[in-house]
Design a protein around this motif. Structure first.
Motif, PDB file in Angstrom:
ATOM      1  N   UNK A 268       0.789  -1.221   0.000  1.00 56.43           N
ATOM      2  CA  UNK A 268       0.000   0.000   0.000  1.00 56.43           C
ATOM      3  C   UNK A 268       0.822   1.270   0.000  1.00 56.43           C
ATOM      4  N   UNK A 269       0.138   2.385   0.278  1.00 55.11           N
ATOM      5  CA  UNK A 269       0.766   3.709   0.257  1.00 55.11           C
ATOM      6  C   UNK A 269       0.494   4.508   1.523  1.00 55.11           C
ATOM      7  N   UNK A 270       0.162   3.824   2.624  1.00 58.30           N
ATOM      8  CA  UNK A 270      -0.279   4.545   3.825  1.00 58.30           C
ATOM      9  C   UNK A 270       0.784   5.484   4.371  1.00 58.30           C
ATOM     10  N   UNK A 271       2.027   5.035   4.458  1.00 53.87           N
ATOM     11  CA  UNK A 271       3.073   5.887   5.020  1.00 53.87           C
ATOM     12  C   UNK A 271       3.405   7.040   4.081  1.00 53.87           C
ATOM     13  N   UNK A 272       3.443   6.769   2.782  1.00 56.04           N
ATOM     14  CA  UNK A 272       3.699   7.832   1.809  1.00 56.04           C
ATOM     15  C   UNK A 272       2.591   8.879   1.856  1.00 56.04           C
ATOM     16  N   UNK A 273       1.358   8.420   1.986  1.00 55.51           N
ATOM     17  CA  UNK A 273       0.228   9.350   2.042  1.00 55.51           C
ATOM     18  C   UNK A 273       0.311  10.230   3.288  1.00 55.51           C
ATOM     19  N   UNK A 274       0.617   9.637   4.431  1.00 56.47           N
ATOM     20  CA  UNK A 274       0.749  10.423   5.665  1.00 56.47           C
ATOM     21  C   UNK A 274       1.874  11.449   5.547  1.00 56.47           C
ATOM     22  N   UNK A 275       2.986  11.011   4.959  1.00 58.66           N
ATOM     23  CA  UNK A 275       4.112  11.937   4.797  1.00 58.66           C
ATOM     24  C   UNK A 275       3.720  13.099   3.895  1.00 58.66           C
ATOM     25  N   UNK A 276       3.082  12.815   2.775  1.00 58.25           N
ATOM     26  CA  UNK A 276       2.723  13.884   1.823  1.00 58.25           C
ATOM     27  C   UNK A 276       1.725  14.862   2.414  1.00 58.25           C
ATOM     28  N   UNK A 277       0.853  14.391   3.289  1.00 60.56           N
ATOM     29  CA  UNK A 277      -0.085  15.293   3.953  1.00 60.56           C
ATOM     30  C   UNK A 277       0.641  16.202   4.941  1.00 60.56           C
ATOM     31  N   UNK A 278       1.666  15.676   5.573  1.00 56.72           N
ATOM     32  CA  UNK A 278       2.371  16.427   6.612  1.00 56.72           C
ATOM     33  C   UNK A 278       3.454  17.330   6.019  1.00 56.72           C
ATOM     34  N   UNK A 279       4.151  16.822   4.992  1.00 56.57           N
ATOM     35  CA  UNK A 279       5.274  17.553   4.391  1.00 56.57           C
ATOM     36  C   UNK A 279       5.138  17.581   2.863  1.00 56.57           C
ATOM     37  N   UNK A 280       4.192  18.333   2.341  1.00 59.89           N
ATOM     38  CA  UNK A 280       3.939  18.311   0.893  1.00 59.89           C
ATOM     39  C   UNK A 280       5.099  18.802   0.041  1.00 59.89           C
ATOM     40  N   UNK A 281       6.044  19.529   0.631  1.00 60.47           N
ATOM     41  CA  UNK A 281       7.179  20.040  -0.147  1.00 60.47           C
ATOM     42  C   UNK A 281       8.256  18.984  -0.394  1.00 60.47           C
ATOM     43  N   UNK A 282       8.169  17.842   0.317  1.00 58.81           N
ATOM     44  CA  UNK A 282       9.139  16.752   0.157  1.00 58.81           C
ATOM     45  C   UNK A 282       8.374  15.516  -0.292  1.00 58.81           C
ATOM     46  N   UNK A 283       8.479  15.137  -1.554  1.00 61.85           N
ATOM     47  CA  UNK A 283       7.616  14.067  -2.074  1.00 61.85           C
ATOM     48  C   UNK A 283       7.937  12.693  -1.502  1.00 61.85           C
ATOM     49  N   UNK A 284       6.893  11.907  -1.324  1.00 57.65           N
ATOM     50  CA  UNK A 284       7.034  10.509  -0.895  1.00 57.65           C
ATOM     51  C   UNK A 284       6.284   9.626  -1.881  1.00 57.65           C
ATOM     52  N   UNK A 285       6.863   8.476  -2.179  1.00 55.22           N
ATOM     53  CA  UNK A 285       6.220   7.484  -3.037  1.00 55.22           C
ATOM     54  C   UNK A 285       6.359   6.116  -2.372  1.00 55.22           C
ATOM     55  N   UNK A 286       5.467   5.213  -2.745  1.00 54.81           N
ATOM     56  CA  UNK A 286       5.516   3.844  -2.254  1.00 54.81           C
ATOM     57  C   UNK A 286       5.992   2.919  -3.360  1.00 54.81           C
ATOM     58  N   UNK A 287       6.671   1.849  -2.964  1.00 51.16           N
ATOM     59  CA  UNK A 287       7.137   0.868  -3.947  1.00 51.16           C
ATOM     60  C   UNK A 287       5.975   0.252  -4.722  1.00 51.16           C
ATOM     61  N   UNK A 288       4.795   0.224  -4.110  1.00 50.48           N
ATOM     62  CA  UNK A 288       3.619  -0.304  -4.801  1.00 50.48           C
ATOM     63  C   UNK A 288       3.227   0.536  -6.018  1.00 50.48           C
ATOM     64  N   UNK A 289       3.741   1.769  -6.108  1.00 51.34           N
ATOM     65  CA  UNK A 289       3.394   2.650  -7.227  1.00 51.34           C
ATOM     66  C   UNK A 289       4.134   2.289  -8.507  1.00 51.34           C
ATOM     67  N   UNK A 290       5.178   1.474  -8.416  1.00 52.07           N
ATOM     68  CA  UNK A 290       6.087   1.274  -9.540  1.00 52.07           C
ATOM     69  C   UNK A 290       5.971  -0.140 -10.109  1.00 52.07           C
ATOM     70  N   UNK A 291       6.444  -0.275 -11.353  1.00 54.87           N
ATOM     71  CA  UNK A 291       6.401  -1.569 -12.029  1.00 54.87           C
ATOM     72  C   UNK A 291       7.764  -2.228 -12.126  1.00 54.87           C
ATOM     73  N   UNK A 292       8.824  -1.552 -11.708  1.00 53.44           N
ATOM     74  CA  UNK A 292      10.158  -2.142 -11.762  1.00 53.44           C
ATOM     75  C   UNK A 292      11.055  -1.469 -10.736  1.00 53.44           C
TER      76      UNK A 292
END
Length: 306
Positions: A268-292
């Motif tokens: 999932x993306x739960x931690x990335x989502x929490x980070x982006x809500x708290x610190x929108x100027x520093x991007x977060x992504x989850x490994x689930x977002x990628x295909x390789x």
């Protein structure tokens, strides 16, 4: 020779595992070892069974093994992270990624951790409830009236409560009546509450026989802030089973390292989502977002070079 990179690595906990997670993950020795520990041939097919997926021992063993495999496949493509943290059981993989314990050791500890917690849950069946959408005073009043404890602190009126099943049911009714959003996590133990105190105490002697080292990168703990040596690492891994996960403080500590991006490894993306809500100027992504793995490395390179 890799350029220095300023990114943080965070490892997910359990509760959002799903069959399509980590779509790029190759079938390597860590994955095969994890399947062998679980007695399954295909972990994705096994996860498709909700009853199997929600068993605490299955989830902790699987998620730790897959996180170790994912980091093992990604690490050769990038340089070391500037900071590492893990969410709940994600700390086993995080401590390994930081060089505190060997990957094989982290994988072997996961079922032992789950076994200790399941023994507690057999005496007092429990679980976790995510609550959001009400004020902090309302959340605290609900927690006290329902007889629950704060299991995970994510920041603001966004928390996870833990405790016995009857108390969770009462809390969910009360929260919905107050206009809150509620989600019962796919976890069948009251993790990070006093109901797990015996589990923490029984897991501690297990860790006493395990070789620990000081972290090779900056490492933050749910229970012990920054981990600087082997002794504090060993103590933190046992203590966090029965203590509130202070994830809001972990995020603050990571942000203080002036990272340029954050990568979440796990379901999932739960931690990335929490980070982006708290610190929108520093991007977060989850490994689930990628295909390789190469796509993940390219994203990190595009943000974290310095």
């Amino acid at each position: 020779m890799f350029k220095p990179m300023s990114f943080a690595l965070v490892f997910s906990g359990q509760g959002t595992q799903h069959p399509a997670m980590l779509p790029w993950l190759a079938d390597d020795e860590h994955v095969r070892d994890t399947c062998a520990r679980l007695g399954v041939d295909d972990w994705r097919r096994a996860l498709a069974d909700p009853d199997w997926a929600e068993r605490n021992d299955n989830a902790q063993t699987l998620l730790t093994g897959l996180a170790l495999a994912a980091w093992g496949q990604l690490a050769p493509l990038i340089s070391s992270p500037a900071a590492v943290a893990g969410y709940s059981v994600g700390e086993l993989a995080a401590f390994s990624a930081a060089g505190v314990i060997e990957p094989a050791t982290a994988a072997a500890l996961a079922p032992l951790r789950a076994e200790a917690m399941d023994r507690c849950a057999a005496r007092v069946p429990g679980g976790l409830l995510a609550v959001s959408g009400i004020s902090e005073p309302e959340l605290e009043r609900l927690r006290v009236e329902a007889g629950l404890e704060l299991a995970i602190r994510n920041g603001g009126p966004n928390a996870i409560l833990g405790g016995p099943l009857v108390a969770l049911e009462n809390a969910e009714r009360m929260a919905l009546a107050a206009g809150a959003q509620c989600t019962r996590l796919r976890v069948n133990v009251a993790s990070h509450t006093s109901w797990m105190r015996d589990a923490a105490e029984s897991f501690s002697p297990t860790l006493a026989d395990v070789p620990f080292r000081a972290p090779q990168v900056v490492l933050f703990s749910n229970a012990g802030d920054r981990i600087r040596d082997a002794a504090s690492a060993r103590a933190a891994l046992a203590a966090q089973i029965a203590r509130t996960v202070r994830w809001d403080e972990c995020m603050e500590n990571v942000m203080a390292r002036q990272v340029r991006c954050v990568l979440e490894i796990g379901p999932g993306q739960a931690l990335a989502r929490m980070w982006n809500q708290r610190y929108p100027s520093v991007p977060a992504r989850a490994c689930d977002d990628f295909r390789s793995a190469s796509a993940i490395a390219a994203w990190l390179n595009s943000h974290a070079d310095r």
